[in-house]
Design a protein around this motif. Structure first.
Motif, PDB file in Angstrom:
ATOM      1  N   TRP A   1     -26.607  33.000 -43.992  1.00 60.16           N
ATOM      2  CA  TRP A   1     -26.150  31.617 -43.877  1.00 60.16           C
ATOM      3  C   TRP A   1     -24.953  31.351 -44.795  1.00 60.16           C
TER       4      TRP A   1
ATOM      5  N   LEU B   1     -30.294  26.731 -29.759  1.00 62.97           N
ATOM      6  CA  LEU B   1     -29.699  26.076 -30.923  1.00 62.97           C
ATOM      7  C   LEU B   1     -28.275  26.561 -31.167  1.00 62.97           C
ATOM      8  N   TYR B   2     -28.061  27.851 -30.976  1.00 60.75           N
ATOM      9  CA  TYR B   2     -26.720  28.411 -31.150  1.00 60.75           C
ATOM     10  C   TYR B   2     -25.740  27.809 -30.143  1.00 60.75           C
ATOM     11  N   GLN B   3     -26.171  27.699 -28.894  1.00 60.19           N
ATOM     12  CA  GLN B   3     -25.280  27.183 -27.858  1.00 60.19           C
ATOM     13  C   GLN B   3     -24.972  25.702 -28.068  1.00 60.19           C
ATOM     14  N   HIS B   4     -25.960  24.909 -28.465  1.00 54.29           N
ATOM     15  CA  HIS B   4     -25.769  23.465 -28.554  1.00 54.29           C
ATOM     16  C   HIS B   4     -25.211  23.011 -29.897  1.00 54.29           C
ATOM     17  N   SER B   5     -25.441  23.788 -30.947  1.00 49.57           N
ATOM     18  CA  SER B   5     -24.891  23.402 -32.256  1.00 49.57           C
ATOM     19  C   SER B   5     -23.514  23.994 -32.494  1.00 49.57           C
ATOM     20  N   GLY B   6     -23.182  25.039 -31.755  1.00 51.64           N
ATOM     21  CA  GLY B   6     -21.864  25.651 -31.902  1.00 51.64           C
ATOM     22  C   GLY B   6     -21.727  26.541 -33.119  1.00 51.64           C
TER      23      GLY B   6
ATOM     24  N   TRP C   1     -24.175  29.070 -36.359  1.00 49.42           N
ATOM     25  CA  TRP C   1     -25.403  29.761 -36.724  1.00 49.42           C
ATOM     26  C   TRP C   1     -26.169  29.106 -37.867  1.00 49.42           C
TER      27      TRP C   1
ATOM     28  N   ILE D   1     -27.983  26.175 -38.174  1.00 46.71           N
ATOM     29  CA  ILE D   1     -29.331  25.692 -37.836  1.00 46.71           C
ATOM     30  C   ILE D   1     -30.244  26.841 -37.403  1.00 46.71           C
ATOM     31  N   PRO D   2     -29.791  27.769 -36.528  1.00 43.95           N
ATOM     32  CA  PRO D   2     -30.678  28.882 -36.172  1.00 43.95           C
ATOM     33  C   PRO D   2     -31.114  29.716 -37.381  1.00 43.95           C
TER      34      PRO D   2
END
Length: 435
Positions: free
Chosen positions: A334, A397-402, A404, A406-407
């Motif tokens: 992260w 989560l990766y697709q919608h948050s744009g 890494w 949050i994932p």
């Protein structure tokens, strides 16, 4: 599933269905009283063939998954997958392991564990060879499911075969099995990208791993052809005075949840870690090597850890230590995914050794062969069901948050309950005493 007795080594004075050793006592079909059997001795070389079969089978339990992780971007482009569909694809292994793992005890009771493992290796070979050439996402997923079904039944039954053939060497043999599994995982992760370049595309780069599964069929076919029997001493083959009600065991549930959480972490790592590094600016080849390092670290550790675990009365400290390494690795991913990539890969490699620890505890938390197969099927089937949402949720989560952030926070958070249930599963208890 909770009420099924696996008669892996069924009675008396006749060969077991797949050449597995049979105990000196067994149940009759009409009552629960032990009935003496006349043991015969298999040739000494047969144990070597069984060990070779274990090693080759273990080598095939992860390449179908890690080879796909290394080429996920190419497969997505070639088949026109969205990020969510790709996340679903990374959840297919857990779904198949849960669904087909439940069926493993019944299959083994009817055909014998060696027969089922042999058929499982053949299914892996066919599925891996066919899936890149099916022409679409649906065919790719279907062929993958065939290969994963073979992996699923082998996941459940290989610990049982170890308990039956090597009851006094569960730790060392589980170490050899786990080491081979880690070697196959890392080998596929490290060489799939170079093989893809050498063979001219991602399709042959994925299909080439079918050859390893074909090789794994051979020793099991020899064991089945031999159909030898041999006595196996020790309490591992004690028959139960009453049925094992596995769902009533707190230890079984603790081990199932621990297995599920470590599987969640492992399949997220195998499915998404290369993409995390690639999005951070690391090249595709280096990202594959980083995943290979993560998996390769499990080779020596998977050999040592089961030996260490069997010498301890309580395996909870080992579970806690592995979880803390995972927590540190996710934190690093992260904060600085590219600059500290090699360190995070090493920490994740240590954390992934929760898998051989779970396998070892499966062998230690049951006294009898029937108990081991029930615990193995229960812990793995329930565990893989628990792991199902993880990779899919990470992809969404990766697709919608744009990104890494949050994932990765989700991955790190799951380490906390993994540590807690690992400590509970590590207590010195047996499911036969609890049920």
């Amino acid at each position: 599933m909770a009420e099924d007795d696996l008669a892996t080594l069924r009675a008396a004075n006749r060969p077991a269905p797949d050449g597995a050793p049979i105990p000196a006592t067994d149940r009759t079909a009409d009552n629960d009283r032990p009935t003496p059997t006349t043991p015969t001795t298999a040739p000494r070389w047969l144990n070597g063939v069984v060990i070779a079969g274990l090693v080759l089978a273990a080598l095939n339990l992860r390449p179908a998954i890690t080879s796909l992780g290394a080429l996920m971007e190419e497969v997505r482009a070639g088949l026109g997958m969205s990020g969510t569909v790709a996340g679903l694809l990374t959840s297919v292994p857990a779904l198949c392991f849960a669904a087909f793992g439940i069926a493993a005890p019944r299959l083994a009771r009817r055909r014998g564990p060696g027969t089922v493992v042999c058929a499982g290796m053949a299914a892996i070979a066919v599925g891996v060879a066919v899936r890149p050439f099916t022409g679409g996402t649906a065919g790719f997923v279907t062929a993958s499911a065939l290969a994963l079904a073979g992996i699923a039944v082998s996941n459940v039954l290989l610990p049982v075969i170890i308990k039956n053939w090597f009851p006094d060497r569960v730790g060392p043999m589980t170490g050899i099995y786990s080491m081979a599994l880690a070697l196959g995982t890392s080998l596929a992760a490290a060489t799939t990208v170079p093989l893809t370049s050498a063979l001219g595309g991602w399709r042959p780069g994925l299909a080439v791993w079918a050859a390893l599964a074909v090789a794994a069929v051979l020793p099991w076919a020899l064991v089945l052809r031999r159909r030898a029997t041999t006595p196996v001493p020790g309490a591992a083959h004690r028959t139960e005075d009453r049925p094992i009600r596995i769902a009533a065991s707190p230890t079984a549930w603790s081990l199932a949840v621990f297995f599920g959480l470590q599987a969640t972490a492992a399949y997220i790592t195998m499915g998404w870690m290369p993409q995390i590094f690639r999005d951070a600016g690391v090249s595709a080849g280096t990202a594959g090597v980083l995943l290979a390092v993560t998996m390769a670290l499990g080779v020596p550790l998977s050999f040592v850890l089961p030996r260490l675990a069997t010498r301890m009365r309580h395996q909870g400290p080992l579970a806690a230590g592995l979880g803390l390494c995972g927590l540190a690795g996710y934190t690093g991913l992260w904060l600085a995914p590219a600059s500290g990539a090699w360190l995070w890969a090493l920490l994740m490699g240590v954390s992934n050794c929760a898998f051989p620890l779970a396998l070892t505890m499966i062998g230690m938390r049951a006294t009898s062969a029937a108990g081991v197969v029930k615990l193995s099927a229960f812990a793995q089937s329930v565990g893989y069901l628990i792991s199902l949402p993880g990779p899919l949720l990470v992809g969404a989560l990766y697709q919608h948050s744009g990104g890494w952030g949050i994932p990765i926070a989700l991955m790190a958070g799951l380490m906390v309950p993994q540590i807690a249930v690992g400590v509970l599963a590590g207590r010195d208890r047996r499911i036969e005493d609890e049920t």
